[in-house]
Design an enzyme around this catalytic site. Structure first.
Site: not given
Ligand code: GAR
Length: 190
Positions: A12-14, A84, A101, A103, A144
């Site tokens: 969840g850093s994003n 996911l 989303n 990616h 995607d």
């Molecule tokens: C992110 O890099 C995002 O782009 C990716 O998961 C990571 C989550 O990081 N998403 C996918 O791969 C979706 N297909 P986070 O939990 O630290 O935000």
């Protein structure tokens, strides 16, 4: 003020970065974070940030309308930040062009089922790609495949490990994802 509900499955850093960005804005605010994983680190972040963090299961998401009804009441926009599961068509249909989303690659390359997180960066390393990046896109029923809103690229050097590639991609995500979400909301002008 539009209400954003974030979906996240892991760290969840994003999600945290987006929450922080909108705390200083009048365009939108993050009201809830939903996760399919009750042990996800994102829930700890929610506690710290004093944001509602809720978990749900496949039954709530796919079989019943529990998540759909919640979103109809609580969300103007839905943001998938490291989420996911495939979004069921009833939710896609209820939020046309309102689900965004991110990616961690330059779609259509390195997309589809099983291509997420470190799996993407490892594949990119194995294939000796010279660049990678991020794709921000609308969500449809297929992994995607929704319309692309924005892409940004970063160069890869031979010495970069899959972890280094992940770091470069995360940097792009933190820089662009919040501002592109805001742009989508402003341009919808509703
Ligand atoms: C992110 O890099 C995002 O782009 C990716 O998961 C990571 C989550 O990081 N998403 C996918 O791969 C979706 N297909 P986070 O939990 O630290 O935000």
């Amino acid at each position: 003020m539009k209400r954003i509900v974030i979906f996240a499955s892991g760290s969840g850093s994003n999600a945290e970065n987006i929450i922080g960005f909108f705390q200083t804005k009048t365009t939108a605010t993050v009201t809830h974070v939903l996760t399919n994983n009750e042990r996800a680190k994102v829930l700890k972040r929610c506690e710290r940030l004093k944001i509602s963090g809720l978990s749900f299961d496949k039954n709530d998401f796919v079989k019943t309308d529990k998540v759909l009804d919640f979103l109809k009441k609580e969300a103007d926009y839905i943001v998938l930040a490291g989420f996911l599961w495939r979004v069921p068509s009833k939710i896609v249909a209820a939020f046309p062009n309102k689900i965004i989303n991110i990616h961690p690659a330059l779609l259509p390359k390195y997309g589809g089922k099983g291509m997420y997180g470190m799996h993407v960066h490892k594949a990119i390393k194995e294939n000796k790609e010279e660049e990678t990046g991020i794709t921000i896109h609308y969500v449809n029923e297929n992994y995607d495949e929704g319309a692309v809103i924005f892409q940004a690229k970063t160069k890869i050097i031979t010495e970069d490990s899959a972890d280094d590639i992940a770091k470069k991609v995360h940097k792009l995500e933190y820089k662009y994802f919040p501002e592109i979400i805001e742009k989508v909301i402003l341009e919808a002008n509703e």
